[in-house]
Design an enzyme around this catalytic site. Structure first.
Site, PDB file in Angstrom:
ATOM      1  N   GLU A  16      -7.982 -14.371  -6.391  1.00  0.00           N
ATOM      2  CA  GLU A  16      -6.590 -12.750  -6.432  1.00  0.00           C
ATOM      3  C   GLU A  16      -4.973 -14.034  -6.096  1.00  0.00           C
ATOM      4  O   GLU A  16      -4.445 -13.771  -6.764  1.00  0.00           O
ATOM      5  CB  GLU A  16      -6.270 -11.840  -5.190  1.00  0.00           C
ATOM      6  CG  GLU A  16      -6.973 -10.542  -5.078  1.00  0.00           C
ATOM      7  CD  GLU A  16      -6.607  -9.756  -4.411  1.00  0.00           C
ATOM      8  OE1 GLU A  16      -7.325  -8.674  -4.960  1.00  0.00           O
ATOM      9  OE2 GLU A  16      -6.952  -9.837  -2.956  1.00  0.00           O
ATOM     10  N   LEU A  76       4.277   3.947  -5.966  1.00  0.00           N
ATOM     11  CA  LEU A  76       6.201   4.174  -6.092  1.00  0.00           C
ATOM     12  C   LEU A  76       6.208   5.458  -6.801  1.00  0.00           C
ATOM     13  O   LEU A  76       5.761   5.316  -7.714  1.00  0.00           O
ATOM     14  CB  LEU A  76       7.042   2.255  -6.199  1.00  0.00           C
ATOM     15  CG  LEU A  76       6.359   1.167  -5.783  1.00  0.00           C
ATOM     16  CD1 LEU A  76       6.612   0.201  -6.256  1.00  0.00           C
ATOM     17  CD2 LEU A  76       7.934   2.024  -3.708  1.00  0.00           C
ATOM     18  N   ASP A  95      -1.620   1.656 -11.055  1.00  0.00           N
ATOM     19  CA  ASP A  95      -1.995   0.855 -12.110  1.00  0.00           C
ATOM     20  C   ASP A  95      -2.402   0.697 -13.106  1.00  0.00           C
ATOM     21  O   ASP A  95      -4.095   0.442 -13.705  1.00  0.00           O
ATOM     22  CB  ASP A  95      -3.883   0.264 -10.975  1.00  0.00           C
ATOM     23  CG  ASP A  95      -3.283   0.149  -9.349  1.00  0.00           C
ATOM     24  OD1 ASP A  95      -2.239  -0.262  -8.902  1.00  0.00           O
ATOM     25  OD2 ASP A  95      -4.608   1.151  -8.234  1.00  0.00           O
ATOM     26  N   MET A 154       0.694  -1.032  -0.264  1.00  0.00           N
ATOM     27  CA  MET A 154       0.114  -0.064   0.073  1.00  0.00           C
ATOM     28  C   MET A 154       0.814   1.389  -0.152  1.00  0.00           C
ATOM     29  O   MET A 154       0.734   2.132   0.680  1.00  0.00           O
ATOM     30  CB  MET A 154      -0.661   0.038   1.274  1.00  0.00           C
ATOM     31  CG  MET A 154      -1.740  -1.572   1.351  1.00  0.00           C
ATOM     32  SD  MET A 154      -2.620  -1.547  -0.178  1.00  0.00           S
ATOM     33  CE  MET A 154      -4.004  -0.508   0.242  1.00  0.00           C
ATOM     34  N   HIS A 155       1.526   1.618  -0.968  1.00  0.00           N
ATOM     35  CA  HIS A 155       2.497   2.846  -1.326  1.00  0.00           C
ATOM     36  C   HIS A 155       2.513   3.018  -2.569  1.00  0.00           C
ATOM     37  O   HIS A 155       3.091   2.035  -3.399  1.00  0.00           O
ATOM     38  CB  HIS A 155       3.866   2.410  -0.352  1.00  0.00           C
ATOM     39  CG  HIS A 155       4.850   3.565  -0.771  1.00  0.00           C
ATOM     40  ND1 HIS A 155       4.953   4.560  -0.034  1.00  0.00           N
ATOM     41  CD2 HIS A 155       5.668   3.735  -1.616  1.00  0.00           C
ATOM     42  CE1 HIS A 155       5.573   5.321  -0.532  1.00  0.00           C
ATOM     43  NE2 HIS A 155       6.227   5.280  -1.431  1.00  0.00           N
ATOM     44  N   HIS A 200      -3.928  -6.010  -8.423  1.00  0.00           N
ATOM     45  CA  HIS A 200      -5.031  -5.089  -8.182  1.00  0.00           C
ATOM     46  C   HIS A 200      -6.284  -5.322  -8.312  1.00  0.00           C
ATOM     47  O   HIS A 200      -6.572  -5.867  -9.105  1.00  0.00           O
ATOM     48  CB  HIS A 200      -5.175  -3.770  -8.963  1.00  0.00           C
ATOM     49  CG  HIS A 200      -5.230  -2.653  -8.832  1.00  0.00           C
ATOM     50  ND1 HIS A 200      -5.491  -2.152  -7.800  1.00  0.00           N
ATOM     51  CD2 HIS A 200      -6.590  -2.366  -9.580  1.00  0.00           C
ATOM     52  CE1 HIS A 200      -6.254  -0.747  -7.241  1.00  0.00           C
ATOM     53  NE2 HIS A 200      -7.098  -0.783  -8.127  1.00  0.00           N
TER      54      HIS A 200
HETATM   55  C1  GRF Z   1      -5.080  -7.182  -2.087  1.00  0.00           C
HETATM   56  O1  GRF Z   1      -6.859  -7.402  -2.349  1.00  0.00           O
HETATM   57  C2  GRF Z   1      -4.845  -6.737  -3.144  1.00  0.00           C
HETATM   58  O2  GRF Z   1      -5.669  -6.502  -4.004  1.00  0.00           O
HETATM   59  C3  GRF Z   1      -4.828  -5.430  -2.248  1.00  0.00           C
HETATM   60  O3  GRF Z   1      -4.594  -5.336  -0.517  1.00  0.00           O
HETATM   61  C4  GRF Z   1      -5.397  -6.496  -0.727  1.00  0.00           C
HETATM   62  C5  GRF Z   1      -3.765  -7.422   0.061  1.00  0.00           C
HETATM   63  O4  GRF Z   1      -4.390  -8.662   0.945  1.00  0.00           O
HETATM   64  N1  GRF Z   1      -4.254  -3.897  -2.841  1.00  0.00           N
HETATM   65  P1  GRF Z   1      -2.682  -9.340   1.270  1.00  0.00           P
HETATM   66  O5  GRF Z   1      -2.716  -8.575   2.491  1.00  0.00           O
HETATM   67  O6  GRF Z   1      -2.054 -10.192  -0.221  1.00  0.00           O
HETATM   68  O7  GRF Z   1      -4.327 -10.528   2.614  1.00  0.00           O
END
Ligand code: GRF
Length: 217
Positions: A202, A114, A173, A111-112, A133
């Site tokens: 994911e 770059l 993104d 969550m940063h 994403h």
């Molecule tokens: C995921 O939904 C990813 O797409 C988003 O943050 C979440 C991270 O989940 N950017 P985790 O930390 O891998 O459990």
């Protein structure tokens, strides 16, 4: 004839995390013997920008080296210049990454955003970087993508959503997608239902994305 890839061929892969680390776990599990990434990728280090990220515990349990680098100290040092703080953080992050000599960097719940200070040294060293994403290309860039997709669906603005793994570029993104998965939405969904469905996909997409990226590097 099935080609068995040996551990020695596995590409050194570094994972950037900020939170729970369920996607890191999916990668770790896939790299284990018999997994889809066995002989393709080996997680050599996990770097978190949050010291309490559960992902760090997952890495340690799997015997993977970890590092923590947080923006806080940089913000204190340059309290009057946030951009400078972020650039210095990014440059140090790039140095830290390059010390491990990875072939691929994976942002898995990182969550940063770059900046060039991080991305240019990686590109110069020939290190690829990809991101997971929880939205389709061009839809819901940035934070809270799942919540925003949920709200858009509930108000009739979209009929479905998706997820992607893409190359990281300076446009948040918006790097070229390596893989996209569609995600069905139902009117009866709670936000938690949608999140659960997205997270399950994911965990498959990130594994496939790592493999595709390594094939291309
Ligand atoms: C995921 O939904 C990813 O797409 C988003 O943050 C979440 C991270 O989940 N950017 P985790 O930390 O891998 O459990």
């Amino acid at each position: 004839m099935t080609q068995v890839r040996s551990e020695a061929n596995a590409a050194p892969t570094l994972v950037l995390v900020s939170g729970n680390g369920s996607n890191l776990q999916a990668i770790i599990d896939a790299c284990a013997t018999g997994g889809p990434l066995a002989g393709h990728a080996k997680v050599i280090r996990v770097i978190s920008n949050r010291k309490n990220a559960f992902a760090l515990e997952r890495a340690t349990k799997a015997g993977i080296d970890t590092s923590v680098i947080t923006l806080k100290g940089y913000k204190l040092k340059h309290f009057d210049d946030v951009q400078r703080a972020r650039e210095e953080f990014d440059a140090d992050l790039a140095s830290l990454i390059l010390q491990s000599q990875p072939k691929l960097v994976v942002c898995a719940g990182w969550m940063h955003i770059l900046s060039a200070a991080a991305l240019e040294p990686l590109a110069a060293a020939g290190v690829g970087i990809i991101n997971l994403h929880p939205a389709l290309p061009g839809q819901f860039d940035g934070a809270r993508a799942i919540e925003r997709a949920y709200e858009a669906f509930q108000s009739g603005k979209i009929v479905s959503t998706g997820i992607m793994v893409h190359w990281v570029t300076l446009k948040v993104d918006r790097g070229d997608p390596l893989i996209t998965y569609p995600i069905t939405m139902y009117k009866s969904d709670s936000i938690e239902d949608l999140e659960t469905r997205i997270h399950a996909e994911e965990h498959k997409a990130i594994v496939e994305g790592v493999k595709l990226a390594l094939d291309k590097i």
